[in-house]
Design an enzyme around this catalytic site. Sequence first.
Site, PDB file in Angstrom:
ATOM      1  N   LYS A 163       0.843  -1.200   0.000  1.00 33.46           N
ATOM      2  CA  LYS A 163       0.000   0.000   0.000  1.00 33.46           C
ATOM      3  C   LYS A 163       0.876   1.246   0.000  1.00 33.46           C
ATOM      4  O   LYS A 163       1.082   1.859   1.042  1.00 33.46           O
ATOM      5  CB  LYS A 163      -0.841  -0.047   1.288  1.00 33.46           C
ATOM      6  CG  LYS A 163      -2.253   0.501   1.160  1.00 33.46           C
ATOM      7  CD  LYS A 163      -3.129   0.177   2.372  1.00 33.46           C
ATOM      8  CE  LYS A 163      -2.798   0.921   3.629  1.00 33.46           C
ATOM      9  NZ  LYS A 163      -3.783   0.832   4.709  1.00 33.46           N
ATOM     10  N   ARG A 189     -14.898  -0.907  10.898  1.00 32.57           N
ATOM     11  CA  ARG A 189     -16.021  -0.627  10.004  1.00 32.57           C
ATOM     12  C   ARG A 189     -16.696  -1.947   9.622  1.00 32.57           C
ATOM     13  O   ARG A 189     -17.571  -2.414  10.308  1.00 32.57           O
ATOM     14  CB  ARG A 189     -15.535   0.100   8.737  1.00 32.57           C
ATOM     15  CG  ARG A 189     -15.277   1.559   8.922  1.00 32.57           C
ATOM     16  CD  ARG A 189     -14.315   2.090   7.915  1.00 32.57           C
ATOM     17  NE  ARG A 189     -13.031   1.409   8.039  1.00 32.57           N
ATOM     18  CZ  ARG A 189     -11.948   1.702   7.363  1.00 32.57           C
ATOM     19  NH1 ARG A 189     -11.983   2.632   6.461  1.00 32.57           N
ATOM     20  NH2 ARG A 189     -10.823   1.058   7.578  1.00 32.57           N
ATOM     21  N   SER A 232      -9.626   6.127   3.743  1.00 29.13           N
ATOM     22  CA  SER A 232      -8.665   6.987   3.045  1.00 29.13           C
ATOM     23  C   SER A 232      -8.558   6.562   1.583  1.00 29.13           C
ATOM     24  O   SER A 232      -8.435   7.408   0.694  1.00 29.13           O
ATOM     25  CB  SER A 232      -7.290   6.890   3.710  1.00 29.13           C
ATOM     26  OG  SER A 232      -7.378   7.308   5.048  1.00 29.13           O
TER      27      SER A 232
HETATM   28  P1  ADP Z   1      -3.888   1.560   8.899  1.00 27.08           P
HETATM   29  O1  ADP Z   1      -3.095   1.505   7.634  1.00 27.08           O
HETATM   30  O2  ADP Z   1      -3.050   1.407  10.143  1.00 27.08           O
HETATM   31  O3  ADP Z   1      -5.109   0.671   8.929  1.00 27.08           O
HETATM   32  P2  ADP Z   1      -5.730   3.825   8.572  1.00 27.08           P
HETATM   33  O4  ADP Z   1      -5.397   5.268   8.596  1.00 27.08           O
HETATM   34  O5  ADP Z   1      -6.298   3.258   7.311  1.00 27.08           O
HETATM   35  O6  ADP Z   1      -4.388   3.086   9.007  1.00 27.08           O
HETATM   36  O7  ADP Z   1      -6.745   3.492   9.753  1.00 27.08           O
HETATM   37  C1  ADP Z   1      -6.406   3.677  11.095  1.00 27.08           C
HETATM   38  C2  ADP Z   1      -7.519   3.095  11.962  1.00 27.08           C
HETATM   39  O8  ADP Z   1      -8.702   3.879  11.807  1.00 27.08           O
HETATM   40  C3  ADP Z   1      -7.906   1.660  11.616  1.00 27.08           C
HETATM   41  O9  ADP Z   1      -8.212   0.956  12.809  1.00 27.08           O
HETATM   42  C4  ADP Z   1      -9.147   1.837  10.764  1.00 27.08           C
HETATM   43  O10 ADP Z   1     -10.000   0.703  10.854  1.00 27.08           O
HETATM   44  C5  ADP Z   1      -9.782   3.045  11.440  1.00 27.08           C
HETATM   45  N1  ADP Z   1     -10.673   3.780  10.532  1.00 27.08           N
HETATM   46  C6  ADP Z   1     -10.383   4.372   9.354  1.00 27.08           C
HETATM   47  N2  ADP Z   1     -11.471   4.955   8.814  1.00 27.08           N
HETATM   48  C7  ADP Z   1     -12.495   4.719   9.673  1.00 27.08           C
HETATM   49  C8  ADP Z   1     -13.908   5.030   9.687  1.00 27.08           C
HETATM   50  N3  ADP Z   1     -14.479   5.674   8.670  1.00 27.08           N
HETATM   51  N4  ADP Z   1     -14.632   4.613  10.751  1.00 27.08           N
HETATM   52  C9  ADP Z   1     -14.055   3.924  11.754  1.00 27.08           C
HETATM   53  N5  ADP Z   1     -12.758   3.588  11.803  1.00 27.08           N
HETATM   54  C10 ADP Z   1     -11.982   3.980  10.785  1.00 27.08           C
END
Ligand code: ADP
Length: 165
Positions: free
Chosen positions: A43, A92, A130
């Site tokens: 990623k 989610r 994201s």
């Molecule tokens: P990573 O690459 O460590 O998963 P992210 O920035 O994608 O980093 O996500 C960080 C955390 O936030 C993860 O636990 C993800 O599930 C949570 N997260 C991201 N978007 C949401 C959302 N819309 N609602 C709830 N949790 C979220």
Amino acid sequence: MKIAVYPGSFDPITNGHIDIIKRSLLVFDKLIVAVNDNPHPLKPYLFNIKERLEMVKEALSSYQEVEIESFKGLLVDYIKKKRARFVIRGLRALSDFEYEFQMYLMNKRLNPDLEMIYFMTNQKYSHLSSSIIKEIARLGGKTKNFVPPFVEQMLHKKFANLTPI
Ligand code: ADP
């Protein structure tokens, strides 16, 4: 004082992340938002660490109880260094559960004292990630309702010279 760490890529930070942060502060006195600075083989990040930190700082500038920094290496080592014990993550869909559960079990093996706490997504943001935000921005769509204004500008700048294919 109860301190927790919320680690993530934040590439970029979205309103879904911010919702998790706000709700964590109902439980914890201080939250360290830890922006992952490890390269991910599957990623690649859109924004570099400086940009991701800048967006998180801008989005959370009004939260005195939040500290923001980047971390490299294993999360368990970082937690130890910060003398923290609690890690926040968001959940989610079922697909999140699979990954988060595996990570929980491994982190617990590496440091049995660590506790991971999961906040269920707000229904409003259950579809928000994201990745999907980057996809919308890349194809010229509006991200206004999903990310803070500064992030929207950064996305716009990133994709301004890119013709959608
Ligand atoms: P990573 O690459 O460590 O998963 P992210 O920035 O994608 O980093 O996500 C960080 C955390 O936030 C993860 O636990 C993800 O599930 C949570 N997260 C991201 N978007 C949401 C959302 N819309 N609602 C709830 N949790 C979220």
